[in-house]
Each structure stands twice: as structure tokens, then as C-alpha cells.
Design a protein around this motif. Sequence first.
Motif, PDB file in Angstrom:
ATOM      1  N   VAL A 189       0.838  -1.204   0.000  1.00  0.00           N
ATOM      2  CA  VAL A 189       0.000   0.000   0.000  1.00  0.00           C
ATOM      3  C   VAL A 189       0.867   1.247   0.000  1.00  0.00           C
ATOM      4  CG1 VAL A 189      -1.784   1.277   1.237  1.00  0.00           C
ATOM      5  CG2 VAL A 189      -1.874  -1.219   1.159  1.00  0.00           C
ATOM      6  N   VAL A 190       1.975   1.218   0.765  1.00  0.00           N
ATOM      7  CA  VAL A 190       2.911   2.338   0.789  1.00  0.00           C
ATOM      8  C   VAL A 190       3.486   2.600  -0.600  1.00  0.00           C
ATOM      9  CG1 VAL A 190       5.202   3.042   1.595  1.00  0.00           C
ATOM     10  CG2 VAL A 190       3.524   2.176   3.224  1.00  0.00           C
ATOM     11  N   ARG A 197       0.427   5.484  -7.883  1.00  0.00           N
ATOM     12  CA  ARG A 197      -0.272   4.504  -8.719  1.00  0.00           C
ATOM     13  C   ARG A 197      -1.719   4.377  -8.263  1.00  0.00           C
ATOM     14  NH1 ARG A 197       3.350   3.882 -12.704  1.00  0.00           N
ATOM     15  NH2 ARG A 197       1.875   2.315 -13.445  1.00  0.00           N
ATOM     16  N   LEU A 198      -2.539   3.774  -9.112  1.00  0.00           N
ATOM     17  CA  LEU A 198      -3.923   3.508  -8.741  1.00  0.00           C
ATOM     18  C   LEU A 198      -3.980   2.530  -7.569  1.00  0.00           C
ATOM     19  CD1 LEU A 198      -5.558   3.149 -12.267  1.00  0.00           C
ATOM     20  CD2 LEU A 198      -6.048   4.925 -10.588  1.00  0.00           C
ATOM     21  N   PRO A 199      -4.915   2.723  -6.634  1.00  0.00           N
ATOM     22  CA  PRO A 199      -6.062   3.636  -6.657  1.00  0.00           C
ATOM     23  C   PRO A 199      -5.804   4.993  -5.997  1.00  0.00           C
ATOM     24  CG  PRO A 199      -6.300   2.115  -4.839  1.00  0.00           C
ATOM     25  CD  PRO A 199      -5.011   1.737  -5.528  1.00  0.00           C
ATOM     26  N   GLY A 281      -0.771  -4.557 -14.204  1.00  0.00           N
ATOM     27  CA  GLY A 281      -1.946  -5.348 -14.545  1.00  0.00           C
ATOM     28  C   GLY A 281      -3.102  -5.132 -13.586  1.00  0.00           C
ATOM     29  N   SER A 282      -2.785  -4.980 -12.311  1.00  0.00           N
ATOM     30  CA  SER A 282      -3.848  -4.778 -11.322  1.00  0.00           C
ATOM     31  C   SER A 282      -4.531  -3.427 -11.500  1.00  0.00           C
ATOM     32  CB  SER A 282      -3.273  -4.889  -9.906  1.00  0.00           C
ATOM     33  OG  SER A 282      -2.345  -3.842  -9.646  1.00  0.00           O
ATOM     34  N   GLU A 283      -3.797  -2.431 -12.033  1.00  0.00           N
ATOM     35  CA  GLU A 283      -4.372  -1.103 -12.209  1.00  0.00           C
ATOM     36  C   GLU A 283      -5.509  -1.095 -13.231  1.00  0.00           C
ATOM     37  OE1 GLU A 283      -0.994   1.270 -13.230  1.00  0.00           O
ATOM     38  OE2 GLU A 283      -0.720   1.953 -11.173  1.00  0.00           O
ATOM     39  N   VAL A 284      -5.500  -2.052 -14.149  1.00  0.00           N
ATOM     40  CA  VAL A 284      -6.555  -2.118 -15.159  1.00  0.00           C
ATOM     41  C   VAL A 284      -7.910  -2.372 -14.507  1.00  0.00           C
ATOM     42  CG1 VAL A 284      -7.344  -3.356 -17.220  1.00  0.00           C
ATOM     43  CG2 VAL A 284      -4.914  -2.905 -16.888  1.00  0.00           C
ATOM     44  N   PHE A 285      -7.899  -3.067 -13.371  1.00  0.00           N
ATOM     45  CA  PHE A 285      -9.147  -3.462 -12.722  1.00  0.00           C
ATOM     46  C   PHE A 285      -9.486  -2.586 -11.518  1.00  0.00           C
ATOM     47  CE2 PHE A 285      -6.950  -7.126 -14.524  1.00  0.00           C
ATOM     48  CZ  PHE A 285      -7.890  -7.574 -15.435  1.00  0.00           C
ATOM     49  N   LEU A 286      -8.720  -1.490 -11.321  1.00  0.00           N
ATOM     50  CA  LEU A 286      -8.956  -0.616 -10.183  1.00  0.00           C
ATOM     51  C   LEU A 286      -9.436   0.755 -10.642  1.00  0.00           C
ATOM     52  CD1 LEU A 286      -5.778  -1.360  -8.019  1.00  0.00           C
ATOM     53  CD2 LEU A 286      -8.101  -2.189  -7.617  1.00  0.00           C
ATOM     54  N   ARG A 293     -11.051   9.444   0.629  1.00  0.00           N
ATOM     55  CA  ARG A 293     -11.018   8.036   1.032  1.00  0.00           C
ATOM     56  C   ARG A 293      -9.599   7.505   1.124  1.00  0.00           C
ATOM     57  NH1 ARG A 293     -15.803   5.338   0.329  1.00  0.00           N
ATOM     58  NH2 ARG A 293     -14.760   3.808   1.658  1.00  0.00           N
ATOM     59  N   VAL A 294      -8.641   8.222   0.555  1.00  0.00           N
ATOM     60  CA  VAL A 294      -7.245   7.767   0.582  1.00  0.00           C
ATOM     61  C   VAL A 294      -6.710   7.647   2.002  1.00  0.00           C
ATOM     62  CG1 VAL A 294      -4.883   8.367  -0.077  1.00  0.00           C
ATOM     63  CG2 VAL A 294      -6.731   8.582  -1.739  1.00  0.00           C
TER      64      VAL A 294
END
Length: 316
Positions: A189-190, A197-199, A281-286, A293-294
Amino acid sequence: MSALGIAGGIVQPLLLVGGSPLLVGVMRQTRAKLEGRAGAGVLQPWRDLRKLLLHKESMTPRGTSEVFRYAPLVLMATTLVVAVVVPFVTTASAVDPVADLFAVVALLALGAVALALAGLDTGTAFGGMGASRETTILALVEPTLLVAIFALSVRAGSTNLAAIVSSTLRDPVRVISPVSLLAAVALIVVIVAETGRLPVDNPSTHLELTMVHEAMVLEYAGPDLALVELASAMRLSVFLGLLANLFAPWGVATTAAPVALLAGVVALVVKVGVLGVVLAGSEVFLAKLRLFRVPELLAGSFLLSLLAVAASFFLA
């Protein structure tokens, strides 16, 4: 200072300077393929840097001070120092005292603060907005980074990053312990927040109301912008390299033999490349989180790092 540390201090910055733009290119290309686009190619970041360095000139906005002019140099210098001292390719550090957890985190924070001050120095609305958001994220992220890695240092008996990596190499079972798993999630997360990066932030957008990093560098051009972009790519590689070597240090060179150093370079490239592809790759789905909310996401990661520290004492 050992021969192994000197070798690492020479190889690591060269590898990060040369490879970081390629990592960004691979991540962009991965995301393009998953989104059904052709993409510009993995060498496009290097082409952009060449254009900025050779065909564009620096522009200094009216009313800015030395803070704006020197911020790219500070960002690049702190990232280079971290690239030299952190055990990426070798288990020994070229400058062992600077490889301490607190020194490395302070250097990374110094570069981010310098860029935020440069955004404020322009006096523009977007620069101030980006700097405000960046410092808010920084204030929430840095404690998590410190505490997450500190959880690993408890078992190693030292806050020196080289000692932590060497300790994990000697006892690989630690990788699957609750301490490592909790610290790894917090560190992921850090990394997402620190590298924009997303999100938390979208690196591919220039929409003024949502961007964080891009808002601070809107006034830069030419070689100054190239320096900022290269340093940002190197920071991404540094964070992914830290994640890889703290939790999966296999392949790191323990001797100064050429074969061992080559294996260390290959291992780092593979691990960082895989992490970069997974992240892209994970950013495509986020979807990007709303700014308000951050802090909730970052507070959750801080809680995980605190649990990792508690577990490191109770399970020691």
C-alpha cells in the motif's frame, strides 16, 4: 567498506538509472495490452527523456526561487544515494551507516518534500493543490514505511537494511511468517501511494482535479522535467526493489565474484520486472479512490504495520 559493498555501490545505481525507464515502459505496455491498445513500446520513456534533454529547453516561471530550480537535483540526488546504499544486488552496502532504515526513509522523504516545495514555489493553483495532496499522503505513508520495515528489523536485531536482508537469507522460513505477511501488505500500500499509482493516483492522467504528482511538475520543462521523470522512475524501482529483497531476497550476491554479481543483477531485474507487471496489470481493474477516502486506505496499512510489530515481539 568491503569489496562486495563497493561492487554493489557501482552496479546498483547504473542498473537503476538505465533500467528504470524500461520498467516504466514495460508497465505502460502491459497496461496497454490488457486494455486492448497497441501501446507506444517499452522504449518510449527513453525516447521521451532524450527529447526533453536534447530538443527542449528549461523554463523557469517568473517569481520562482532557488527552491524550484534545485528541487529536481535534490530529488535525483537523494534517489541516487538510496540506489547506492540499499542492498539490491549485493547483501553488503557501499556505505553501511546510510543503509539504516531511518536514514533511507529520511532520504526518500526529503526528495518528495523538495518536489512539494517546488510545487508551492510556483505560486500556481495546481502546484499548490498537488503539493498539499502530496504532503498529506506523505505524512500518512512515511510512518507506515518505517513501522513495516521496523517489524522485520526486530527479528534481525538491527535496523540496517543489509542486516535484515542477510537475516532473511539465513532463515528463509521467516518469509511466510505472520510478521512478514502483514508487513508486506502494508508495504505494498505504501508503494502504491508513494509512487502515485492507482487507486491513490492515476499516472496516466492529466486531469487537473484528480492528479497529485503531475500537478507539482506542470511548470517544469526540458532537462529539468527529464530529471524529475527519471528520478520518479528510479523511485518506483527503488520501492519495488525494497519489496522484493526484504521479502524474497533470493539471488542477492553474497560474494564479489563476477558470477554472483551477475546472478544478483538478473535476480533483481526479474523480481522488479514481475512486480512491475503485476502492479500495472492490477491497475486495469482498479478505479481511483476519492481523495477523502485515501487516508482511510493509508490508515488501514498503518494498522497492519502496527500488527506486524506486535506480532514480531509476541512470536519472537
